[in-house]
Scaffold this motif. Structure first.
Motif, mmCIF file in Angstrom:
data_model
loop_
_atom_site.group_PDB
_atom_site.id
_atom_site.type_symbol
_atom_site.label_atom_id
_atom_site.label_comp_id
_atom_site.label_asym_id
_atom_site.label_seq_id
_atom_site.Cartn_x
_atom_site.Cartn_y
_atom_site.Cartn_z
ATOM 1 N N GLU A 212 0.779 -1.117 -0.087
ATOM 2 C CA GLU A 212 0.121 0.068 0.166
ATOM 3 C C GLU A 212 0.918 1.317 0.150
ATOM 4 N N VAL A 213 0.294 2.152 -0.685
ATOM 5 C CA VAL A 213 1.031 3.672 -0.826
ATOM 6 C C VAL A 213 0.212 4.732 -0.367
ATOM 7 N N TRP A 214 0.619 5.624 0.564
ATOM 8 C CA TRP A 214 -0.403 6.600 0.629
ATOM 9 C C TRP A 214 0.247 8.142 0.816
ATOM 10 N N LEU A 215 -0.305 9.208 1.015
ATOM 11 C CA LEU A 215 0.352 10.411 1.474
ATOM 12 C C LEU A 215 0.224 10.844 2.800
ATOM 13 N N GLU A 216 1.164 11.330 3.374
ATOM 14 C CA GLU A 216 1.146 11.437 4.772
ATOM 15 C C GLU A 216 1.635 13.190 5.090
ATOM 16 N N THR A 217 0.950 13.858 6.165
ATOM 17 C CA THR A 217 1.293 15.238 6.431
ATOM 18 C C THR A 217 2.519 15.001 7.394
ATOM 19 N N LYS A 218 3.348 16.115 7.443
ATOM 20 C CA LYS A 218 4.208 16.348 8.487
ATOM 21 C C LYS A 218 3.753 17.665 9.334
ATOM 22 N N ASP A 219 4.726 18.415 9.712
ATOM 23 C CA ASP A 219 4.333 19.746 10.770
ATOM 24 C C ASP A 219 3.515 20.737 9.871
ATOM 25 N N TYR A 220 4.106 20.977 8.637
ATOM 26 C CA TYR A 220 3.275 21.948 7.519
ATOM 27 C C TYR A 220 2.302 21.241 6.946
ATOM 28 N N ARG A 221 0.809 21.780 6.972
ATOM 29 C CA ARG A 221 -0.293 20.970 6.336
ATOM 30 C C ARG A 221 -1.175 21.839 5.498
ATOM 31 N N GLY A 222 -0.486 22.988 5.219
ATOM 32 C CA GLY A 222 -1.419 23.719 4.276
ATOM 33 C C GLY A 222 -2.106 23.348 3.132
ATOM 34 N N MET A 223 -2.476 22.308 3.070
ATOM 35 C CA MET A 223 -3.340 21.766 1.774
ATOM 36 C C MET A 223 -4.869 22.181 1.872
ATOM 37 N N THR A 224 -5.374 22.654 0.675
ATOM 38 C CA THR A 224 -6.916 23.213 0.746
ATOM 39 C C THR A 224 -7.183 22.433 -0.344
ATOM 40 N N GLY A 225 -8.579 22.861 -0.725
ATOM 41 C CA GLY A 225 -9.070 22.385 -1.973
ATOM 42 C C GLY A 225 -10.650 23.190 -2.253
ATOM 43 N N THR A 226 -10.896 23.311 -3.208
ATOM 44 C CA THR A 226 -12.102 24.075 -3.601
ATOM 45 C C THR A 226 -12.492 23.525 -5.067
ATOM 46 N N ARG A 227 -13.823 23.979 -5.303
ATOM 47 C CA ARG A 227 -14.515 23.786 -6.613
ATOM 48 C C ARG A 227 -13.668 24.279 -7.566
ATOM 49 N N THR A 228 -12.925 25.373 -7.470
ATOM 50 C CA THR A 228 -12.092 25.855 -8.631
ATOM 51 C C THR A 228 -10.360 25.648 -8.568
ATOM 52 N N GLY A 229 -10.249 24.888 -7.438
ATOM 53 C CA GLY A 229 -8.879 24.429 -7.646
ATOM 54 C C GLY A 229 -8.543 23.218 -6.448
ATOM 55 N N TYR A 230 -8.720 21.753 -6.681
ATOM 56 C CA TYR A 230 -8.723 20.884 -5.964
ATOM 57 C C TYR A 230 -7.280 20.533 -5.654
ATOM 58 N N SER A 231 -7.154 19.632 -4.724
ATOM 59 C CA SER A 231 -5.748 19.093 -4.400
ATOM 60 C C SER A 231 -5.960 17.596 -4.835
ATOM 61 N N ILE A 232 -5.088 17.089 -5.747
ATOM 62 C CA ILE A 232 -5.378 15.816 -6.561
ATOM 63 C C ILE A 232 -4.103 15.091 -6.059
ATOM 64 N N PHE A 233 -4.400 13.591 -6.041
ATOM 65 C CA PHE A 233 -3.389 12.735 -6.040
ATOM 66 C C PHE A 233 -3.945 11.413 -6.785
ATOM 67 N N SER A 234 -2.687 11.145 -7.727
ATOM 68 C CA SER A 234 -2.900 10.133 -8.771
ATOM 69 C C SER A 234 -1.875 8.921 -8.626
ATOM 70 N N GLY A 235 -2.392 8.047 -9.344
ATOM 71 C CA GLY A 235 -1.289 7.043 -9.508
ATOM 72 C C GLY A 235 -1.600 5.979 -10.770
ATOM 73 N N PHE A 236 -0.815 5.176 -11.348
ATOM 74 C CA PHE A 236 -0.984 4.467 -12.330
ATOM 75 C C PHE A 236 0.150 3.466 -12.642
ATOM 76 N N LEU A 237 -0.086 2.296 -13.181
ATOM 77 C CA LEU A 237 0.889 1.450 -13.306
ATOM 78 C C LEU A 237 1.677 1.553 -14.809
ATOM 79 N N LEU A 238 2.716 1.632 -14.719
ATOM 80 C CA LEU A 238 3.652 1.776 -15.689
ATOM 81 C C LEU A 238 4.130 0.356 -16.486
ATOM 82 N N HIS A 239 4.457 -0.509 -15.560
ATOM 83 C CA HIS A 239 4.947 -1.788 -16.104
ATOM 84 C C HIS A 239 4.694 -3.113 -15.311
ATOM 85 N N PRO A 240 3.721 -3.728 -15.492
ATOM 86 C CA PRO A 240 3.579 -4.799 -14.773
ATOM 87 C C PRO A 240 4.946 -5.997 -14.748
ATOM 88 N N HIS A 241 5.296 -6.491 -13.612
ATOM 89 C CA HIS A 241 5.965 -7.629 -13.510
ATOM 90 C C HIS A 241 5.766 -8.952 -13.168
#
Length: 241
Positions: A212-241
């Motif tokens: 499993e993979v995830w994003l985690e905050t540290k001391d600074y955490r000023g991430m926001t999100g609105t309809r006009t500017g989301y914060s997005i996290f993406s991932g995809f498979l490059l090459h299966p093994h």
């Protein structure tokens, strides 16, 4: 002279007649003569017929020469000897018979297993908690639901190399860490304080099945999100093994 010879001859004849008569009537016993000379050795006679096989003789108990004793009991098993040198490789054997055909696979299973991708957004103005998993709750793309919006974790179904990237709308300082099964892979930090800005980061990661993979905050955490500017996290498979 002639007369004297006749008288002697007549006397001898009378004596001879007397001796012959006496031999016929009473045999005189004479002295044994000298042994004769031994004759020459005679030739060997012919071979006789082969005799029958005799009975086995008894064991000889004499004291001359080594004698075979009674057979003894088997001894204890000895230690395993050292491994000998390897022999030369043998010739390839004859090819075996072809096995029976396998069962048909499920329709479309191969194509589905080779696909993995997600894009999720954070649509709130509230900052995430300090030193916690960042949950992206708005789903844009989520093949086979590999990203869990409840936990904020992406789980790999297919072993292989993945690429993960985030784009964050910030209005304060921000530091995030990309983690793989609790191990920190890298951190992305923006220490400048501006009113509004966008920061991003990406990393290629090899994942085994069910990691499993995830994003985690540290001391600074000023991430926001609105309809006009989301914060997005993406991932995809490059090459299966």
């Amino acid at each position: 002279m002639l007369h004297r010879c006749l008288i002697v001859t007549g006397a001898l004849l009378s004596l001879a007649v007397t001796l012959l008569v006496a031999q016929d009537t009473c045999r005189a016993t004479g002295m044994p003569g000298m042994p004769g000379i031994p004759g020459l050795p005679g030739r060997d006679g012919r071979d006789g017929e082969r005799g029958q096989k005799g009975e086995p003789g008894q064991a000889w108990g004499g004291g001359r020469g080594p004698q075979r004793g009674v057979k003894g009991d088997p001894g204890n098993v000895g230690f395993v000897g050292k491994r000998g040198q390897s022999g030369e490789p043998g010739k390839p054997g004859v090819s075996g018979l072809a096995g029976p055909p396998g069962e048909p696979g499920e329709n479309g299973a191969a194509g589905v297993q080779q696909k993995a991708a997600f894009s999720v957004a954070r649509g709130t103005t509230e900052y995430p908690d300090r030193s916690s998993v960042i949950r992206f709750t708005k789903v844009i793309t989520n093949i086979n639901n590999d990203y869990n919006t409840e936990t904020g974790h992406f789980r790999s179904r297919i072993p292989g190399t993945y690429y993960f990237v985030f784009h964050a709308s910030v209005d304060n300082r921000l530091c995030v860490t990309l983690k793989l099964d609790g191990t920190s892979l890298t951190s992305f930090c923006d220490h400048r304080h501006r009113r509004r800005q966008v920061t991003s980061g990406g990393l290629a990661v090899y994942m085994s099945r069910d990691q499993e993979v995830w994003l985690e905050t540290k001391d600074y955490r000023g991430m926001t999100g609105t309809r006009t500017g989301y914060s997005i996290f993406s991932g995809f498979l490059l090459h299966p093994h």
